[in-house]
Design an enzyme around this catalytic site. Sequence first.
Site, short mmCIF file in Angstrom:
data_model
loop_
_atom_site.label_atom_id
_atom_site.label_comp_id
_atom_site.label_asym_id
_atom_site.label_seq_id
_atom_site.Cartn_x
_atom_site.Cartn_y
_atom_site.Cartn_z
CD GLU A 87 91.08 39.21 72.25
OE1 GLU A 87 90.61 40.27 71.80
OE2 GLU A 87 90.55 38.11 72.11
CD GLU A 118 76.03 43.77 89.10
OE1 GLU A 118 75.01 44.45 88.89
OE2 GLU A 118 76.48 42.94 88.30
#
Length: 310
Positions: A87, A118
Amino acid sequence: MKYFEERGHLLTEQANPNSQDLDQLTSLELVELFNQEDQQTLKAISSAKTQLAQAIDYTTSALEQGGRLFYIGAGTSGRLGVLDAAECPPTFCTPPELVQGIIAGGAGALVRSSEGLEDRLEDGVEAIAHHQITNLDVVIGISAGGTTPFVHGAIQGARQRGATTILIACVPREQVSIETDLDIRLLVGPEILAGSTRLKAGTVTKMALNIISTGVMVQLGKVYGNRMVDVAVTNKKLHDRAVRILQDLTIMSRKEASYLLERSGRRVKLALLMHWTGLDQEKGESLLTAYRGNLRAAVRSCTQGSENSN
């Protein structure tokens, strides 16, 4: 690693006594409970305000010297980092490489769960090497429970390369410690749905990233007043916003603002500088470059110059 396998003691994994009858609540009661619990996110941000301010200052300093900002995480934490990074270009007209998000599992993990990835500490180290992170960069590791091996590996790799490292976690330091330059703990308590850190932990993390990235861009001169004067004019909505910003900050009509926006190459900041100083596009661009894109400083230099000449 045994330490990462035993997580029951973590604040983010504990059962919330306020939601022990969750499966028996009406829809309205459930919404009210969420609203009540989400108040903890505001308290957590307030408690970490000093550390968040330090994160803004560290990152601003790094970016002013040519560094970059990296968010790195897995699952929800990784997605939030990628979202905040994505963004920045449309909001502040930054190059895509300036703020980047790294998620365990790569782009595919954005839309499909790949939480198993992960657990690979070495992948975190490799991600740091792949992005050629240096001592000029800032790496913010995001891990709600603080134990994600991928994030630990990334922070270790970043520290070895001399980068500034920051951790954002939602558990107390005494539960999980990690060596970083700055340690931000956002303590929102146990989740309504035990262990589901996409809830309060995800919300407070999004809030923290909003604060950090916006604060950095403000410090870098990407904002004038409270207007996003570096907005990238890439569609009709943003074109309309750019014109309205020009109208709001000047006394121009919509037609005049639209014309000026085109003359400036659809750059709001440059359009304002041209309007306020009378400079043409080329000279305006040079002045903005001289003041590192800081519109207020560029305008002030012209005003002071006029006063001195008188």
